[in-house]
Design a protein around this motif. Sequence first.
Motif, PDB file in Angstrom:
ATOM      1  N   VAL A   1      85.242  31.429  84.740  1.00 16.93           N
ATOM      2  CA  VAL A   1      86.710  31.430  84.787  1.00 16.93           C
ATOM      3  C   VAL A   1      87.150  30.957  86.166  1.00 16.93           C
ATOM      4  CG1 VAL A   1      87.023  33.287  83.091  1.00 16.93           C
ATOM      5  CG2 VAL A   1      86.728  33.855  85.517  1.00 16.93           C
TER       6      VAL A   1
ATOM      7  N   TYR B   1      97.882  37.844  78.401  1.00 20.63           N
ATOM      8  CA  TYR B   1      96.709  38.714  78.461  1.00 20.63           C
ATOM      9  C   TYR B   1      96.708  39.709  77.305  1.00 20.63           C
ATOM     10  CZ  TYR B   1      95.628  36.876  83.070  1.00 20.63           C
ATOM     11  OH  TYR B   1      95.296  36.053  84.106  1.00 20.63           O
TER      12      TYR B   1
ATOM     13  N   ASP C   1      91.002  36.590  84.266  1.00 18.54           N
ATOM     14  CA  ASP C   1      90.820  35.947  82.968  1.00 18.54           C
ATOM     15  C   ASP C   1      89.540  36.418  82.280  1.00 18.54           C
ATOM     16  OD1 ASP C   1      93.137  34.535  83.216  1.00 18.54           O
ATOM     17  OD2 ASP C   1      92.196  32.643  83.785  1.00 18.54           O
TER      18      ASP C   1
END
Length: 311
Positions: free
Chosen positions: A167, A256, A172
């Motif tokens: 990432v 998210y 993330d």
Amino acid sequence: MPRVSRMIVQNQTAVYHVMSRTALDGFPLEAFEKDYLLGLIKRMSSLFFTEVFGFTLMDNHFHLLVKMLPEHEFTDEAVKERLVQFYGEKRAVAWEGRLPFVRQKLASLSEFMREIKVNFTRFYNKRHGRRGYFWGDRFKSVIVEEGETLINCLAYIDLNPVRAGIVERPEDYRWNSLGYHIQTNNKENFLSTDFGLKQFSVNGEKERVRLYRQYVYETGAIPQADKPYTKTIPEKIVTEERERNFEIGRKERFLYRTRYFTDSGIIGSREFVSGTYQQFKHLFQSKHEKKPKSVKGLDGVFSLKRLSEII
């Protein structure tokens, strides 16, 4: 050669950076396994005398930054309470006559790691129809001074998926502590944010996490001279974060949260999730009735257990 004795601080609080690697070839820890391992770490940390600062679960190893608390800080009643919460009242009664032994066990880093590794090996072997060891040599541990050293160690742990090129932004990655803070809003207050630095001694977990996130981004942009092949957080991303003062906006929080659309067992309104669960409750490992959990950042949306919780 005989084993070198492990350095364990006796009868006082100590923080350890723990590392353990699999004995298997390749990258056996896939998403399902990492979800289970994280759940196991959370469960054991609620029983043992611990505070977990951070973690990263990679495809063939994991890192854990954990504070072990001395046994003398816990009364008999506190020990009993932990046993009841973990085992249930009926099973906890069997331990009452052995409280000195139990108290010593629950303050032990070696016992804490043993429970995690042994239980994960059983799970993995059963799932994959195999026998034998899963983990390699015994776990490694480093005693970490609280304060500046702790923050640096925690940043190193959280930057593992960035350095590996998985990432560009540490949050993330779902299986590290920054990912857990941002993606789940530190669900069940699993992670400690008592980082031990004056500049982090502010009211409110949200502000402490923002300051820590800033620290990780600034650190993650610095190339490692001794490891030129490792990745860094791109300067463009760090500049963008500086401009917004390392705040997580509503848009990012929504993005998210959307992982629940693929990782949950059931997702929807509270009524939908509860009703659907009744049809499939026999598939869940736990015998306890499950309750829908609200997805923070998505008003009126609830989820029930990730698929990794199901047989």
